[in-house]
Motif scaffolding. Structure first.
Motif, mmCIF file in Angstrom:
data_model
loop_
_atom_site.group_PDB
_atom_site.id
_atom_site.type_symbol
_atom_site.label_atom_id
_atom_site.label_comp_id
_atom_site.label_asym_id
_atom_site.label_seq_id
_atom_site.Cartn_x
_atom_site.Cartn_y
_atom_site.Cartn_z
ATOM 1 N N LEU A 110 0.815 -1.207 0.000
ATOM 2 C CA LEU A 110 0.000 0.000 0.000
ATOM 3 C C LEU A 110 0.851 1.261 0.000
ATOM 4 N N SER A 113 4.446 2.070 -3.246
ATOM 5 C CA SER A 113 4.504 2.890 -4.450
ATOM 6 C C SER A 113 4.622 4.365 -4.098
ATOM 7 N N THR A 114 3.913 4.784 -3.058
ATOM 8 C CA THR A 114 4.010 6.181 -2.648
ATOM 9 C C THR A 114 5.449 6.517 -2.286
ATOM 10 N N LYS A 115 6.034 5.622 -1.517
ATOM 11 C CA LYS A 115 7.401 5.852 -1.071
ATOM 12 C C LYS A 115 8.362 5.899 -2.265
ATOM 13 N N LYS A 117 7.649 6.653 -5.355
ATOM 14 C CA LYS A 117 7.450 7.869 -6.121
ATOM 15 C C LYS A 117 8.086 9.057 -5.430
ATOM 16 N N GLU A 118 7.883 9.084 -4.146
ATOM 17 C CA GLU A 118 8.443 10.198 -3.411
ATOM 18 C C GLU A 118 9.969 10.191 -3.497
ATOM 19 N N GLU A 121 10.888 11.443 -6.818
ATOM 20 C CA GLU A 121 10.737 12.888 -6.889
ATOM 21 C C GLU A 121 11.934 13.585 -6.247
#
Ligand SMILES: [Zn+2]
Ligand SMILES: [Zn+2]
Ligand SMILES: [Zn+2]
Lengths: 124, 823
Positions: A110, A113-115, A117-118, A121
């Protein structure tokens, strides 16, 4: 005093397991089917994240567990060191949105992917 | 109150003193437990697996078929009902987490439909990583923690078997504990029914607990039938009352809705609408399987909302109370039945009595068809005896015979005759026939069914009250009009209205020759002061004994029970009560006591080729044909019957059965596909949909066939929609020109379920007038002795076939040896 300890290596009857699995899958399937039948019309979307709730809670790019002044919640330290990461859980109470905090494992798909992407970035 | 230290705790016992303790094992950590959110349940369970394959909460949800949960107030998220952030769906089997693309924000979202809404993809949410709430038979462990080793050591060890047992127990007693499983009594079988009873008290002692068991089970079943997220279509009835139409999904193991049932419709509210609920009565079930619910109150109904409604069953104890009441009356009131009947019903030795009545010259009755010899014999013998049984095999003119008996009874001048049956349909049919003889008939309906349309509406008491046209009744009419317009009356007017109505009802009822109502309806307070010396009960083999007793204890001196114990008996939902003998009708017990039923012997329904097997197998070959082959020749119908003049065949099917989506039923796709082909062939040859009935014992197959036909049938969809597809039980008492029977079960290792009951097979085989097609797997079916002889009968008549419908060939499939019957 004598201390009774439960039996070690609990044995799950494979037949029981198979039967339970069947029931569980049937319940899942039935749930899915009932929704497919009932909700022909697509529901309206009501999925915005209220900005005010995010304000102050600085993005946690470093992956450390310091939470900004998000308001209602006090700063929490993850109980098990670095293995967990704090997320904000958005829930509705009636029609009011609320933000809650919760720790989830760092390796949970969960947040993966956020991590990622971050991290990407940040590299840019 | 939290539990203290380890001091004084015992291993393996659990702590059940805390309300939120896991009901299985006693774990109390708020982070580890959730509450089942089903209103009738509200039990707490933990997320540990113990000795079972799923965690305790998942075990409970699956076993109880519950689907909503709430987190503990002291858990990290606080008291929270888990629901879809977008649509509010609370079914945990559909929920999962998604996270925002850029923020560390997560929400719960349902898999269907919200996760598949395309527009969401463009928003800030990452749908690719939907993370289901229940994974590996456990709740996400970071949402609901797994108790620590220490906590698990303290917890009680519960096995999967114990879980299943206690869940079963909760269905009738929600407060039961695991200890109750060991208590004597719970697993004890109730005292079984007997053939003879010492007195009415002993009779009551046996039947009262059985009725209680059945009532408890019925209550549990109905109250657990709550359905959520229903879509509503609104309408207004002729009486200006609000009607809600919706689809109420059903399963094999659930009770079906019937007109008159009371339901509560709820809406939880939204920004524009306050929360709302109203009770109403089911007034009809449409062919499209929609329920029409007439609401009691029309104010505040959110008619501009169509989705997101919930419905619960409102259980009524009325019918069970009336049975208990009848047994009590039977025991304490000496005048409730004549002495002869009292002793006879209890199985005491009594001297045979004849009723002294002058017999009529003719036994037929005006307005009815001529009676045949066995019907005349039945009428004649019944009129002379205080207790008689008439057995009416399928199509033998039970209703006409009953109507003739009632006609002659009414003419004997012994007061009003009471005519009952367990089902409303049967009461209506009988009322119509009796009315045709010229007798004055009042059909008394339950108040909850007054809005249900009836073919004999003009005979109903409520209709007659409304349409009584005399000037003295003008006051009542005026008040009625006012009530209809305003919805309610002032309290003094209401009082006046009620008194007037009651007086009018009494007056109309008292002037009738015959009162018709259901057995349970005979306990209606409106009949409380009535006495009936003569009572006829039709379909009595479909009523339980205490149900049959309700019309009898109003002073009966002469009773006629009509029925057929070779067809289906009463439906008993509680297995324990059924095992103890509640499913045995009074008719059957009287047969055991030596009362010989008078059998009607001429059948007017089936093509002689179709009646042969049922006659030989169920009626000792005594069934004669009142119709000839020519009268049942379907002229102009081009259908590939393998043998001309024998409009029947057994169509060999080797397709596998499957468990239906609901997990509680069975379906067989090949059979369904072939049912569609047969139906299409019938339709193409000129048969109309109303002539065809498809019978299948399983709800799963029924739903599948309905769906399959309208999707895959090559003719107009509407034609297939008009074809009745239903269970054996719902065809009892009715007929169709053509019957297609889909047996479904093809599993080598399991029984053949429903069709094992010879009485059910009898009913299935005797519905058709012109032709029957049976689809099934002979290999499996032949193991059962009765099916084996049916298959042999078809084979010997060259009607056991296989291959494509347009090229049927005799099948050489081998039968299995039938198993011996034990019982
Ligand atoms: Zn529950
Ligand atoms: Zn537990
Ligand atoms: Zn949703």
């Amino acid at each position: 005093d004598e201390v009774r300890v439960r039996q070690v290596a609990t044995h799950v009857d494979p037949q029981e397991e198979a039967e339970f699995d069947k029931e569980l899958r049937a319940l899942m399937q039935e749930s899915l089917d009932s929704r497919k039948l009932e909700l022909r019309a697509r529901p309206a979307l009501n999925m915005t994240i209220p900005i005010n709730m995010l304000e102050g809670s600085a993005k946690d790019h470093s992956g450390r567990y310091t939470e900004g002044e998000s308001g209602d919640e006090t700063t929490d330290i993850a109980p098990e060191g670095n293995k967990e990461v704090q997320v904000k859980v958005l829930v509705k109470r009636g029609h009011k949105q609320q933000m809650k905090h919760m720790y989830i494992p760092r390796d949970c798909s969960l947040v993966q992917s956020t991590k990622q992407k971050e991290a990407a970035e940040l590299e840019e | 109150e939290e539990t203290g230290d380890d001091e004084g705790f015992e291993y393996g016992k659990g702590d059940f003193s805390v309300e939120h303790a896991c009901k299985y094992c006693g774990v109390t950590n708020p982070a580890c437990v959730v509450r089942c959110n089903v209103p009738s349940c509200r039990k707490w369970f933990c997320n540990s697996r113990g000795n079972t394959s799923g965690s305790h909460i998942v075990n409970h949800l699956v076993r109880a078929k519950h689907k909503e949960v709430c987190l503990h107030k002291d858990s990290p998220l606080g008291e929270t009902i888990l629901e879809c952030y977008n649509c509010g769906c609370r079914n945990v089997f559909l929920l999962g987490f998604i996270s925002a693309k850029t923020e560390s924000v997560v929400v719960l979202l349902c898999r269907e439909p919200c996760l598949s809404v395309n527009a969401l993809k463009d928003m800030n949410w990452d749908l690719s990583q939907w993370c289901p709430l229940i994974d590996d038979r456990c709740f996400l462990q970071w949402l609901v923690k797994v108790p620590s080793e220490q906590e698990q050591l303290r917890a009680r060890q519960i096995s999967a078997q114990q879980i299943n047992k206690v869940e079963e127990l909760w269905k009738t007693n929600p407060d039961a504990t695991l200890e109750d499983l060991e208590k004597p009594g719970v697993d004890d079988e109730p005292q079984p029914v007997a053939v003879k009873y010492e007195d009415a008290y002993q009779y009551q002692n046996v039947f009262a607990p059985l009725i209680k068991l059945e009532a408890d089970y019925d209550k549990m079943m109905k109250e657990s039938q709550s359905k959520d997220s229903l879509s509503i279509r609104w309408d207004i009835g002729l009486n200006k009352k609000r009607i809600a139409y919706f689809v109420f999904p059903k399963e094999d193991n659930e009770l079906r809705l019937v007109p008159g049932d009371e339901l509560r419709l709820r809406y939880s509210g939204d920004a524009a609408h306050p929360a709302w609920q109203s009770v109403g009565h089911v007034i009809k079930l449409t062919a499209q399987e929609e329920v029409a619910l007439e609401l009691r109150a029309s104010q505040g109904v959110p008619v501009d909302v169509n989705h997101g409604f919930s419905v619960d069953f409102v259980w009524k104890s009325t019918s069970f109370d009336r049975m208990q009441g009848a047994m009590k009356t039977f025991a304490v009131d000496e005048t409730s039945v004549s002495g002869y009947i009292y002793h006879h019903l209890l199985g005491h030795e009594v001297e045979m009595q004849l009723v002294r009545n002058t017999l009529p010259r003719r036994f037929g009755a005006p307005g009815l068809p001529e009676l045949n010899a066995s019907q005349v014999f039945a009428v004649k013998s019944v009129l002379q005896k205080p207790i008689s049984l008439i057995q009416g095999p399928p199509g033998t003119g039970k209703t006409v015979t009953s109507a003739a008996i009632v006609y002659h009874m009414a003419k004997q001048g012994q007061g009003q005759v009471l005519v009952c049956a367990p089902s409303n349909v049967a009461v209506d049919q009988l009322a119509e026939k009796i009315s045709a003889t010229g007798l004055k008939v009042v059909r008394l309906c339950a108040k909850s069914r007054e809005a249900v349309s009836s073919p004999v509406e003009h005979l109903t008491l409520h209709y007659q009250v409304r349409h009584l046209d005399t000037s003295e009744k003008s006051e009542l009419h005026k008040l009625q009009q006012l009530k209809d317009e305003q919805g309610e009356l002032s309290s003094s007017d209401e009082k006046k209205y009620k008194a007037l109505k009651r007086a009018t009802e009494r007056e109309i009822s008292q002037s009738a020759d015959v009162i018709c109502c259901t057995c349970v309806g005979a306990g209606d307070p409106r009949l409380a002061n009535f006495r009936f010396r003569q009572v006829l009960i039709d379909e009595s083999t479909q009523a339980t004994e205490p149900e049959c007793l309700i019309p009898l204890v109003l002073g009966v001196k002469q009773v006629v029970l009509v029925g057929d114990h070779c067809q289906l008996g009463p439906v008993i939902m509680c297995k324990k009560a059924a095992r103890a003998g509640l499913a045995q009708s009074l008719f059957e017990r009287l047969v055991l006591l030596g009362v010989k039923p008078i059998r009607l012997q001429v059948q007017y329904r089936m093509h002689p080729a179709l009646s042969e097997f049922p006659s030989n197998s169920f009626y000792e070959g005594t069934l004669q044909n009142g119709v000839t082959i020519n009268e049942r020749q379907s002229s102009g119908i081009d259908f590939p019957w393998p043998v001309p003049n024998r409009p029947m065949f057994f169509y060999v099917q080797m397709g596998q059965e499957e468990i239906s989506a609901s997990g509680t039923s069975f379906l067989n796709r090949t059979e369904a596909a072939n049912v569609e082909k047969i139906v299409t062939t019938f339709l193409k040859s000129g048969v109309v949909p109303a002539q065809i009935g498809v019978i299948t014992p399983y709800e799963g197959q029924r739903a599948y066939i309905v769906n399959y036909m309208s999707r895959n049938g090559s003719l107009r969809q509407q034609l297939y929609k008009e074809i009745e597809v239903a269970s054996v039980d719902s065809f009892q008492g009715r007929e169709k020109d053509y019957i297609i029977l889909s047996c479904v079960r093809s599993n080598e290792h399991q029984g053949i379920g429903f069709l094992n009951d010879p009485r059910r097979l009898n009913v299935a085989l005797t519905r058709a007038r012109y032709g029957i097609v049976i689809l099934g797997n002979p290999k499996v079916l032949s193991k059962q002795p009765l099916w084996n002889s049916l298959l042999t009968h078809y084979k010997e008549n060259e009607c056991l076939v296989e291959g494509p419908l347009n090229n049927l060939k005799q099948s050489m499939v081998q039968f299995q040896k039938p198993k011996k019957i034990y019982n």
